[in-house]
Design an enzyme around this catalytic site. Structure first.
Site, short mmCIF file in Angstrom:
data_model
loop_
_atom_site.label_atom_id
_atom_site.label_comp_id
_atom_site.label_asym_id
_atom_site.label_seq_id
_atom_site.Cartn_x
_atom_site.Cartn_y
_atom_site.Cartn_z
N GLY A 1 -27.70 105.17 133.01
CA GLY A 1 -27.83 105.39 131.54
C GLY A 1 -28.55 104.84 130.72
O GLY A 1 -29.29 104.14 130.98
N ASP B 1 -17.75 107.67 120.45
CA ASP B 1 -18.74 108.47 120.93
C ASP B 1 -17.87 109.66 122.12
O ASP B 1 -18.22 109.02 123.68
CB ASP B 1 -19.74 107.26 122.21
CG ASP B 1 -20.83 107.81 122.18
OD1 ASP B 1 -21.45 109.25 122.03
OD2 ASP B 1 -21.63 107.74 123.58
P1 ADP Z 1 -24.26 106.62 130.24
O1 ADP Z 1 -23.09 106.61 129.82
O2 ADP Z 1 -25.32 106.81 129.10
O3 ADP Z 1 -24.87 108.20 130.93
P2 ADP Z 1 -23.03 105.20 132.38
O4 ADP Z 1 -23.96 103.46 132.07
O5 ADP Z 1 -21.74 105.03 131.68
O6 ADP Z 1 -24.88 105.58 131.24
O7 ADP Z 1 -22.74 105.52 133.10
C1 ADP Z 1 -23.67 106.20 134.03
C2 ADP Z 1 -22.93 106.83 135.32
O8 ADP Z 1 -21.61 106.08 135.87
C3 ADP Z 1 -22.49 108.23 135.21
O9 ADP Z 1 -22.73 109.34 136.00
C4 ADP Z 1 -20.80 107.90 134.49
O10 ADP Z 1 -20.21 108.86 134.92
C5 ADP Z 1 -20.12 106.70 135.50
N1 ADP Z 1 -19.98 105.73 135.36
C6 ADP Z 1 -19.23 105.20 134.23
N2 ADP Z 1 -18.51 104.85 134.59
C7 ADP Z 1 -17.43 104.58 135.48
C8 ADP Z 1 -16.81 104.41 135.67
N3 ADP Z 1 -15.88 104.06 135.50
N4 ADP Z 1 -16.08 104.41 137.37
C9 ADP Z 1 -17.27 106.31 138.36
N5 ADP Z 1 -18.26 106.23 137.24
C10 ADP Z 1 -18.60 105.89 136.17
#
Ligand code: ADP
Ligand code: MG
Length: 279
Positions: free
Chosen positions: A18, A141
């Site tokens: 992300g 958000d």
């Molecule tokens: P951003 O929200 O800035 O795109 P994140 O680090 O939140 O980046 O998420 C990166 C990826 O990981 C995204 O595809 C998101 O859907 C997935 N993701 C985030 N949190 C979880 C979780 N708790 N379980 C499964 N997938 C997750």
């Protein structure tokens, strides 16, 4: 799960990267339980940003609700200035992915599914907005990418606050590289964010679940701002009931005082009927 160390876990795969780090699926060695963690490099943060990150993570640990992604622990690795935030793993994907799949395949979501999302998101926000021993936690958000689903397609509201902390850092500009389709009229008018702004964003999200596009779209920011403040949008597709259409329209009322808060939503007869159907 207090005092975990990096050695307690084994990374299995990278889920995605992300704006501020990488999210991995991990396995706890002692019992094989699956979690996710977010790796964030705090090396370039200022002292006050780090303080904010710490207090935000502490706050997340207190939010325990079946429709909120559960945060379990954090591990700080000083050798590579990285913080690992351990949380519940959501295996049903997120709403952004689901919406784009539907749009691509040309299929609409079931009305029952939309009601379920509405009710479960409302319950998750209720937990945040009504916190007794302190200020309400505002999500700030809310967008489809931050609504996860579990294996049974139940809502798990995620990415709380962290977004906010990190927006302070590289900031606003970075966050809003994309168009802020869900920005509320009060924010467009430079008023402060409040509980009702989360409700507006939820309305936009539900509208998009039905229509497969946001309620307000434009090719530039000033035109978008104008549309948001006018508050006019087309009905959601005719396949959806007028009950659903009316409830979503209520969440998208331009004047803050006419837009319901969480308790107002939960008192709505149409919602109460649907809630009974879900049980
Ligand atoms: P951003 O929200 O800035 O795109 P994140 O680090 O939140 O980046 O998420 C990166 C990826 O990981 C995204 O595809 C998101 O859907 C997935 N993701 C985030 N949190 C979880 C979780 N708790 N379980 C499964 N997938 C997750
Ligand atoms: Mg995210």
């Amino acid at each position: 799960m207090p005092y975990s160390t990096l050695d307690d876990f084994e990374p299995l795969s990278t889920i995605g990267s992300g704006s501020y780090g990488t999210c991995k699926k991990i396995r706890r060695k002692k019992d094989g339980k699956i979690y996710a963690w977010k790796e964030m490099d705090y090396g370039s943060m200022t002292e006050s940003e780090k303080q904010m990150l710490v207090s935000e993570v502490n706050l997340l640990r207190e939010l325990k609700h079946k429709h909120i992604v559960r945060y379990y622990d954090r591990i700080i690795d000083r050798s590579n200035t990285t913080i690992y935030i351990i949380m519940e793993f959501c295996d049903g994907g997120d709403l952004a992915t689901l919406i784009s799949r539907c749009r691509k395949d040309g299929i609409y979501m079931e009305e029952q599914f939309v009601w379920k999302m509405l009710i479960q998101m409302t319950l998750a926000l209720q937990e945040c907005h009504r916190r007794k021993n302190g200020k309400a936690v505002l999500h700030r958000d809310l967008k489809p990418a931050n609504i996860f689903l579990d294996i049974d397609k139940n809502v798990k509201l995620g990415d709380f606050g962290l977004a906010r902390v990190l927006h302070h850092e590289t900031s606003f500009a970075k966050t809003y590289v994309g168009t802020p389709y869900y920005m509320s009229p009060e924010l467009v008018n430079n008023m402060s964010y409040n509980e009702k702004s989360d409700i507006w964003s939820m309305g936009c999200m539900l509208y998009e679940l039905c229509s497969l596009h946001p309620p307000f779209t434009a090719s530039n920011q000033s035109e978008l701002n104008k549309k948001i403040c006018m508050g006019e949008f087309n009905r959601i597709p005719i396949r959806y009931s007028s009950d659903l259409n009316e409830v979503i329209a209520k969440l998208l009322r331009v004047e803050v005082h006419r837009r319901p808060g969480i308790e107002g939503i939960l008192r709505d007869q149409r919602i109460q009927r649907q809630q009974q159907l879900l049980e």
